[in-house]
Motif scaffolding. Sequence first.
Motif, PDB file in Angstrom:
ATOM      1  N   ARG A   2      27.271 -41.267 -81.493  1.00  0.00           N
ATOM      2  CA  ARG A   2      25.933 -40.816 -81.918  1.00  0.00           C
ATOM      3  C   ARG A   2      25.830 -39.304 -81.813  1.00  0.00           C
ATOM      4  O   ARG A   2      25.271 -38.649 -82.678  1.00  0.00           O
ATOM      5  CB  ARG A   2      24.859 -41.433 -81.017  1.00  0.00           C
ATOM      6  CG  ARG A   2      24.318 -42.727 -81.475  1.00  0.00           C
ATOM      7  CD  ARG A   2      23.109 -43.168 -80.678  1.00  0.00           C
ATOM      8  NE  ARG A   2      22.869 -42.399 -79.483  1.00  0.00           N
ATOM      9  CZ  ARG A   2      22.470 -42.907 -78.339  1.00  0.00           C
ATOM     10  NH1 ARG A   2      22.276 -44.190 -78.219  1.00  0.00           N
ATOM     11  NH2 ARG A   2      22.252 -42.142 -77.298  1.00  0.00           N
ATOM     12  N   THR A   3      26.381 -38.782 -80.741  1.00  0.00           N
ATOM     13  CA  THR A   3      26.317 -37.335 -80.516  1.00  0.00           C
ATOM     14  C   THR A   3      27.090 -36.600 -81.600  1.00  0.00           C
ATOM     15  O   THR A   3      26.622 -35.594 -82.138  1.00  0.00           O
ATOM     16  CB  THR A   3      26.879 -36.978 -79.130  1.00  0.00           C
ATOM     17  OG1 THR A   3      26.120 -37.697 -78.143  1.00  0.00           O
ATOM     18  CG2 THR A   3      26.801 -35.508 -78.868  1.00  0.00           C
ATOM     19  N   LEU A   4      28.254 -37.115 -81.956  1.00  0.00           N
ATOM     20  CA  LEU A   4      29.062 -36.500 -82.998  1.00  0.00           C
ATOM     21  C   LEU A   4      28.327 -36.519 -84.337  1.00  0.00           C
ATOM     22  O   LEU A   4      28.303 -35.509 -85.050  1.00  0.00           O
ATOM     23  CB  LEU A   4      30.410 -37.223 -83.124  1.00  0.00           C
ATOM     24  CG  LEU A   4      31.388 -36.637 -84.121  1.00  0.00           C
ATOM     25  CD1 LEU A   4      31.735 -35.199 -83.753  1.00  0.00           C
ATOM     26  CD2 LEU A   4      32.652 -37.482 -84.168  1.00  0.00           C
ATOM     27  N   ASN A   5      27.701 -37.631 -84.664  1.00  0.00           N
ATOM     28  CA  ASN A   5      26.930 -37.714 -85.914  1.00  0.00           C
ATOM     29  C   ASN A   5      25.753 -36.749 -85.900  1.00  0.00           C
ATOM     30  O   ASN A   5      25.429 -36.133 -86.911  1.00  0.00           O
ATOM     31  CB  ASN A   5      26.442 -39.143 -86.159  1.00  0.00           C
ATOM     32  CG  ASN A   5      27.565 -40.064 -86.568  1.00  0.00           C
ATOM     33  OD1 ASN A   5      28.577 -39.631 -87.109  1.00  0.00           O
ATOM     34  ND2 ASN A   5      27.394 -41.345 -86.299  1.00  0.00           N
ATOM     35  N   ARG A   6      25.118 -36.618 -84.735  1.00  0.00           N
ATOM     36  CA  ARG A   6      23.987 -35.695 -84.607  1.00  0.00           C
ATOM     37  C   ARG A   6      24.453 -34.249 -84.803  1.00  0.00           C
ATOM     38  O   ARG A   6      23.810 -33.468 -85.492  1.00  0.00           O
ATOM     39  CB  ARG A   6      23.338 -35.882 -83.237  1.00  0.00           C
ATOM     40  CG  ARG A   6      21.985 -35.255 -83.120  1.00  0.00           C
ATOM     41  CD  ARG A   6      21.257 -35.653 -81.857  1.00  0.00           C
ATOM     42  NE  ARG A   6      22.048 -35.343 -80.678  1.00  0.00           N
ATOM     43  CZ  ARG A   6      22.195 -36.161 -79.645  1.00  0.00           C
ATOM     44  NH1 ARG A   6      21.615 -37.332 -79.638  1.00  0.00           N
ATOM     45  NH2 ARG A   6      22.918 -35.804 -78.613  1.00  0.00           N
ATOM     46  N   ALA A 116      25.083 -31.778 -73.332  1.00  0.00           N
ATOM     47  CA  ALA A 116      24.124 -32.886 -73.357  1.00  0.00           C
ATOM     48  C   ALA A 116      24.861 -34.226 -73.392  1.00  0.00           C
ATOM     49  O   ALA A 116      24.466 -35.180 -72.714  1.00  0.00           O
ATOM     50  CB  ALA A 116      23.189 -32.758 -74.560  1.00  0.00           C
ATOM     51  N   ALA A 117      25.925 -34.297 -74.176  1.00  0.00           N
ATOM     52  CA  ALA A 117      26.704 -35.537 -74.261  1.00  0.00           C
ATOM     53  C   ALA A 117      27.346 -35.854 -72.908  1.00  0.00           C
ATOM     54  O   ALA A 117      27.370 -37.014 -72.485  1.00  0.00           O
ATOM     55  CB  ALA A 117      27.771 -35.413 -75.337  1.00  0.00           C
ATOM     56  N   GLU A 118      27.864 -34.833 -72.232  1.00  0.00           N
ATOM     57  CA  GLU A 118      28.470 -35.042 -70.914  1.00  0.00           C
ATOM     58  C   GLU A 118      27.423 -35.548 -69.924  1.00  0.00           C
ATOM     59  O   GLU A 118      27.695 -36.464 -69.139  1.00  0.00           O
ATOM     60  CB  GLU A 118      29.099 -33.749 -70.400  1.00  0.00           C
ATOM     61  CG  GLU A 118      30.385 -33.389 -71.104  1.00  0.00           C
ATOM     62  CD  GLU A 118      30.946 -32.042 -70.657  1.00  0.00           C
ATOM     63  OE1 GLU A 118      30.445 -31.455 -69.674  1.00  0.00           O
ATOM     64  OE2 GLU A 118      31.885 -31.572 -71.311  1.00  0.00           O
ATOM     65  N   LYS A 119      26.224 -35.001 -69.968  1.00  0.00           N
ATOM     66  CA  LYS A 119      25.160 -35.450 -69.071  1.00  0.00           C
ATOM     67  C   LYS A 119      24.778 -36.886 -69.380  1.00  0.00           C
ATOM     68  O   LYS A 119      24.554 -37.699 -68.480  1.00  0.00           O
ATOM     69  CB  LYS A 119      23.925 -34.544 -69.210  1.00  0.00           C
ATOM     70  CG  LYS A 119      24.088 -33.192 -68.567  1.00  0.00           C
ATOM     71  CD  LYS A 119      22.842 -32.346 -68.761  1.00  0.00           C
ATOM     72  CE  LYS A 119      23.050 -30.951 -68.201  1.00  0.00           C
ATOM     73  NZ  LYS A 119      21.875 -30.091 -68.452  1.00  0.00           N
ATOM     74  N   GLU A 120      24.706 -37.207 -70.676  1.00  0.00           N
ATOM     75  CA  GLU A 120      24.351 -38.558 -71.096  1.00  0.00           C
ATOM     76  C   GLU A 120      25.407 -39.550 -70.618  1.00  0.00           C
ATOM     77  O   GLU A 120      25.080 -40.610 -70.076  1.00  0.00           O
ATOM     78  CB  GLU A 120      24.236 -38.603 -72.623  1.00  0.00           C
ATOM     79  CG  GLU A 120      23.623 -39.859 -73.168  1.00  0.00           C
ATOM     80  CD  GLU A 120      23.435 -39.777 -74.668  1.00  0.00           C
ATOM     81  OE1 GLU A 120      23.884 -40.714 -75.356  1.00  0.00           O
ATOM     82  OE2 GLU A 120      22.847 -38.791 -75.151  1.00  0.00           O
ATOM     83  N   LEU A 121      26.684 -39.222 -70.781  1.00  0.00           N
ATOM     84  CA  LEU A 121      27.766 -40.097 -70.334  1.00  0.00           C
ATOM     85  C   LEU A 121      27.757 -40.244 -68.819  1.00  0.00           C
ATOM     86  O   LEU A 121      27.978 -41.339 -68.286  1.00  0.00           O
ATOM     87  CB  LEU A 121      29.117 -39.556 -70.800  1.00  0.00           C
ATOM     88  CG  LEU A 121      29.404 -39.665 -72.301  1.00  0.00           C
ATOM     89  CD1 LEU A 121      30.709 -38.945 -72.637  1.00  0.00           C
ATOM     90  CD2 LEU A 121      29.480 -41.124 -72.722  1.00  0.00           C
ATOM     91  N   SER A 122      27.496 -39.152 -68.124  1.00  0.00           N
ATOM     92  CA  SER A 122      27.432 -39.185 -66.668  1.00  0.00           C
ATOM     93  C   SER A 122      26.288 -40.076 -66.198  1.00  0.00           C
ATOM     94  O   SER A 122      26.444 -40.880 -65.278  1.00  0.00           O
ATOM     95  CB  SER A 122      27.263 -37.767 -66.134  1.00  0.00           C
ATOM     96  OG  SER A 122      27.161 -37.788 -64.738  1.00  0.00           O
TER      97      SER A 122
END
Length: 133
Positions: A2-6, A116-122
């Motif tokens: 999702r992050t990549l598409n965003r 942001a993606a790293e925080k989301e995954l964490s």
Amino acid sequence: DRTLNRVKSRLDAMLEKLEADVAKVDEAIGDKMHVLDLDDDGLMSADELEQVLRTMMKVKMTPEEAQSKVADLMEQIDEDMDGVVSVHELREWVKKERAKKAVKVHEDILVEDEEAAEKELSAEAESKEMKDP
């Protein structure tokens, strides 16, 4: 994913805006070159650029400061090193400068999105750990 598409979507939107901006600048440069081209010969000389810098800028420059700035600008803009800047050379330089700024903006956005993606995954990992001890 999702992050990549965003990120891709944001980059596409920014590139479209950049292309529109470049087209506007390209038109404006051709229309406004006469402000810099004091003798209306279709070319901007170092002397004309120096005069513009010394008289039309909000911050007044000494002759030495203006000459230094002109030398730097002429080195960047005057592609064929003939001592004058054509409309084409000015347009190309503006495009390059805008592209540099756009790349910097894109890099900043990618870093922000990556963080942001790293925080989301964490956060997802922590949530899973709490559910499955």
